[in-house]
Design an enzyme around this catalytic site. Structure first.
Site, PDB file in Angstrom:
ATOM      1  N   ARG A 300       0.833  -1.207   0.000  1.00  0.00           N
ATOM      2  CA  ARG A 300       0.000   0.000   0.000  1.00  0.00           C
ATOM      3  C   ARG A 300       0.866   1.256   0.000  1.00  0.00           C
ATOM      4  O   ARG A 300       2.071   1.183   0.267  1.00  0.00           O
ATOM      5  CB  ARG A 300      -0.972   0.020   1.175  1.00  0.00           C
ATOM      6  CG  ARG A 300      -0.326   0.005   2.528  1.00  0.00           C
ATOM      7  CD  ARG A 300      -1.378   0.088   3.648  1.00  0.00           C
ATOM      8  NE  ARG A 300      -0.713   0.349   4.915  1.00  0.00           N
ATOM      9  CZ  ARG A 300      -1.325   0.636   6.040  1.00  0.00           C
ATOM     10  NH1 ARG A 300      -2.639   0.720   6.081  1.00  0.00           N
ATOM     11  NH2 ARG A 300      -0.649   0.863   7.149  1.00  0.00           N
ATOM     12  N   GLU A 326       4.749   0.773   1.263  1.00  0.00           N
ATOM     13  CA  GLU A 326       4.978  -0.276   2.259  1.00  0.00           C
ATOM     14  C   GLU A 326       5.186  -1.618   1.572  1.00  0.00           C
ATOM     15  O   GLU A 326       4.397  -2.020   0.724  1.00  0.00           O
ATOM     16  CB  GLU A 326       3.766  -0.405   3.195  1.00  0.00           C
ATOM     17  CG  GLU A 326       3.622   0.769   4.123  1.00  0.00           C
ATOM     18  CD  GLU A 326       2.531   0.558   5.168  1.00  0.00           C
ATOM     19  OE1 GLU A 326       2.166   1.547   5.800  1.00  0.00           O
ATOM     20  OE2 GLU A 326       2.038  -0.576   5.327  1.00  0.00           O
ATOM     21  N   TYR A 374       0.490  -8.620  19.786  1.00  0.00           N
ATOM     22  CA  TYR A 374       0.055  -7.485  18.991  1.00  0.00           C
ATOM     23  C   TYR A 374      -1.019  -6.725  19.766  1.00  0.00           C
ATOM     24  O   TYR A 374      -2.060  -7.278  20.107  1.00  0.00           O
ATOM     25  CB  TYR A 374      -0.502  -7.883  17.607  1.00  0.00           C
ATOM     26  CG  TYR A 374      -0.925  -6.621  16.883  1.00  0.00           C
ATOM     27  CD1 TYR A 374       0.010  -5.834  16.223  1.00  0.00           C
ATOM     28  CD2 TYR A 374      -2.233  -6.159  16.971  1.00  0.00           C
ATOM     29  CE1 TYR A 374      -0.346  -4.622  15.647  1.00  0.00           C
ATOM     30  CE2 TYR A 374      -2.601  -4.938  16.398  1.00  0.00           C
ATOM     31  CZ  TYR A 374      -1.650  -4.186  15.742  1.00  0.00           C
ATOM     32  OH  TYR A 374      -1.993  -2.982  15.190  1.00  0.00           O
TER      33      TYR A 374
END
Ligand code: FAD
Length: 396
Positions: A300, A326, A374
């Protein structure tokens, strides 16, 4: 001697330090980077707040966390609505009526739902032929179908067109493997909205700090002693020196690194960013554009100025722009660790490091690296508030 030495000036460290300071404790915060704010750090480039370690959009359903962070910055009304670019065709994300209208020309929710069902049915006929000797294929309905890989799973959820154009290439770039070679459990759901709604997160509260994340963290650390550019493990004699400075340590670096990788190293997935400053007011007209074909090498492009609607702090239009391409990349020891890998090996190894850590009651491991987990920003803040409350005996 300080009451607490906080290692890491990211969100976990900053929240803990803020709470401890407010509770009347003496606190020193150190970070080995030359700046505060950890991975949410923003760098000023020509008035544009560039999210240096990847785009960060604050979103939460947790009112307590939302009220807490409001104390440190005002938030703007940014709503994440990424666009997908498939070989030059643009689609709205997440999958919603705008997406379906562009894909098939359908206008009403009923038409969209019927089209998706039709595609799912076609796929099931195909699967019945392919796996004719499996038990489920002999039944009249499809309820027993078990996808053999991610590709089958995705098509069974949203049909072939959406899979081919919006899921396949992006997912293959992210994982570095073909969808037919990826396990089906990676995709449990692929939400489909039968409304005209591009709001990706759909959270109760969402926005970007007006003062930037760096400003927000600086406000959290107001009145707290902070030293950047110093490494707890390497500088000024290392661990023993720093431990001698405080009664207790809050460590938000990587737990395996703290123990010298004595049991082996935990693994991560990484992202590589390629930044460019362009002398144009708008490159893509949106903060995030996902490239969903397999041929484009990046996943992206982020255009940072749109997180603040292309304006500077005084509301003037910014003349230039910064974009970040990215790329998903393999991680090796020494690279920036981004996403923990949730598999058996890493979960088992982390459990062993956690046991080691439990033997030292003067150190608290916290945050994404300390807990090998995460966390979205709101979750890491909630966790830091919880740990602070346990440690300091009340909420501040
Ligand atoms: P960090 O911010 O990593 O802070 C840890 C700090 O410890 C670092 O500054 C490091 O330099 C320091 N440190 C480590 N070891 C040492 C040492 N030995 N000595 C001194 N200092 C040390 N969340 C969202 O809610 N929305 C998003 O859009 C979003 N986007 C993301 C995009 C990417 C690419 C990634 C990877 C994450 C994203 N997140 C997002 C999650 C968010 O980044 C985390 O929730 C948050 O940064 C975690 O904060 P932390 O304090 O645990 O870790």
């Amino acid at each position: 001697m300080y009451d607490y030495l906080v290692v890491g000036a990211g969100l976990f460290g900053a929240v803990f330090a803020e709470q401890a300071h407010k509770a009347g404790k003496s606190v020193l915060v150190i970070d080995r980077r030359d700046h505060i704010a950890g991975n949410v750090y923003c760098e000023d480039v020509e008035g544009i707040k560039v999210h240096k370690y990847g785009a960060h959009i604050f979103h939460t359903n947790d009112k307590k966390v939302w009220q807490y962070i409001q104390k440190f910055s005002e938030f703007n009304r940014f709503t994440n609505s990424p666009v997908a670019n498939y070989k030059g065709e643009l689609y709205s994300l997440p999958f919603n009526m705008y997406t379906f209208n562009k894909m098939w020309g359908v206008v009403t929710p009923d038409e969209a739902a019927a089209k998706i069902e039709e595609q799912k049915d076609d796929f099931m006929v195909e699967m019945k032929g392919k796996y004719a000797d499996e038990e489920w294929a002999k039944a009249d309905d499809m309820s027993g179908f078990q996808a053999h890989n991610l590709e089958e799973q995705a098509i069974s959820l949203v049909g072939r067109d959406i899979y081919e154009k919006l899921v396949k290439g992006y997912t293959e770039k992210q994982w570095g493997r073909k969808c037919t070679e990826l396990p089906s459990f990676i995709i449990k759901r692929l939400p489909v909205r039968l409304t005209f709604d591009n709001n990706y997160f759909n959270a109760l509260y969402q926005g970007i700090p007006v003062e930037s994340y760096t400003g927000m963290v600086a406000n959290m650390l107001d009145g707290v002693e902070v030293r950047t550019g110093v490494d707890f493990l390497k500088d000024e004699g290392g661990k023993d020196h720093w431990k001698s400075l405080a009664k207790k340590i809050v460590y938000t670096g990587a737990i395996d690194e703290y123990f010298g990788y004595s049991l082996g190293n935990l693994e991560y997935r990484s992202v590589r960013f390629e930044n460019e400053l362009l002398d144009t007011p708008s490159y893509q007209g949106n903060a995030a554009v996902n490239y969903t074909d397999a041929e484009t090498p990046w996943t992206r492009i982020i255009e940072h100025k749109w997180f603040t609607f292309g304006k500077d702090d005084e509301g003037n239009d910014l003349p230039k722009t910064v974009i970040s391409r990215e790329y998903s990349s393999e991680w090796k020891l020494g690279d920036e660790p981004y996403y923990p890998v949730n598999d058996e090996r890493n979960a088992g190894l982390f459990a062993k490091y956690k046991e080691l850590a439990a033997s030292d009651t003067d150190i608290i491991f916290g945050g994404r690296l300390g807990e090998y987990k995460y966390y979205d920003m709101d979750q890491v803040i909630a966790r830091a508030l919880e740990v602070s409350e346990q440690e300091l005996g009340g909420s501040y």
